[in-house]
Design a protein around this motif. Sequence first.
Motif, PDB file in Angstrom:
ATOM      1  N   LEU A  49      50.608  27.269  41.642  1.00 60.68           N
ATOM      2  CA  LEU A  49      49.201  26.952  41.861  1.00 60.68           C
ATOM      3  C   LEU A  49      48.995  26.280  43.210  1.00 60.68           C
ATOM      4  O   LEU A  49      49.842  25.539  43.686  1.00 60.68           O
ATOM      5  CB  LEU A  49      48.697  26.027  40.746  1.00 60.68           C
ATOM      6  N   VAL A  50      47.845  26.558  43.804  1.00 59.01           N
ATOM      7  CA  VAL A  50      47.418  25.929  45.058  1.00 59.01           C
ATOM      8  C   VAL A  50      45.932  25.613  44.936  1.00 59.01           C
ATOM      9  O   VAL A  50      45.252  26.102  44.030  1.00 59.01           O
ATOM     10  CB  VAL A  50      47.663  26.844  46.283  1.00 59.01           C
ATOM     11  N   PHE A  51      45.422  24.815  45.866  1.00 62.95           N
ATOM     12  CA  PHE A  51      43.984  24.598  45.928  1.00 62.95           C
ATOM     13  C   PHE A  51      43.327  25.891  46.409  1.00 62.95           C
ATOM     14  O   PHE A  51      43.957  26.697  47.099  1.00 62.95           O
ATOM     15  CB  PHE A  51      43.663  23.452  46.889  1.00 62.95           C
ATOM     16  N   PRO A  52      42.054  26.116  46.064  1.00 57.89           N
ATOM     17  CA  PRO A  52      41.377  27.341  46.509  1.00 57.89           C
ATOM     18  C   PRO A  52      41.387  27.534  48.025  1.00 57.89           C
ATOM     19  O   PRO A  52      41.287  28.657  48.509  1.00 57.89           O
ATOM     20  CB  PRO A  52      39.948  27.168  45.966  1.00 57.89           C
ATOM     21  N   SER A  53      41.569  26.455  48.778  1.00 57.23           N
ATOM     22  CA  SER A  53      41.647  26.547  50.238  1.00 57.23           C
ATOM     23  C   SER A  53      42.989  27.118  50.696  1.00 57.23           C
ATOM     24  O   SER A  53      43.171  27.420  51.869  1.00 57.23           O
ATOM     25  CB  SER A  53      41.458  25.161  50.866  1.00 57.23           C
ATOM     26  N   GLY A  54      43.954  27.215  49.749  1.00 59.30           N
ATOM     27  CA  GLY A  54      45.294  27.674  50.094  1.00 59.30           C
ATOM     28  C   GLY A  54      46.276  26.525  50.298  1.00 59.30           C
ATOM     29  O   GLY A  54      47.472  26.745  50.427  1.00 59.30           O
TER      30      GLY A  54
END
Length: 71
Positions: A49-54
Motif C-alpha cells: 500500500l501507498v498513499f494515493p500520491s504514490g
Amino acid sequence: MLLQIKDSDKLVKILEIQELLDPNSNVVQGREQKGEEEQPPDSFKKENLVFPSGEVLPRCWLDADYRKDNG
C-alpha cells in the motif's frame, strides 16, 4: 483513510486506523473501492500500500524497530 495498492489505480478504504499505525501488524483490514457498491472487508499487506500520491507509508508504521541503527 484511503490508500492505493502499489502499481495500480485501485483504492482501499482502511477500516481500522490503529491497525495501520501499528508497526507490529503486517496487514490491515480494508474495503477495495469499486464503484458505488461497498465491497466486503479484505486483508491487505501494508507493504503493498501507498498513499494515493504514490508516497510510501512511513517506516514507523511498517517497522517496529525503526529507531534502531541499521549499520
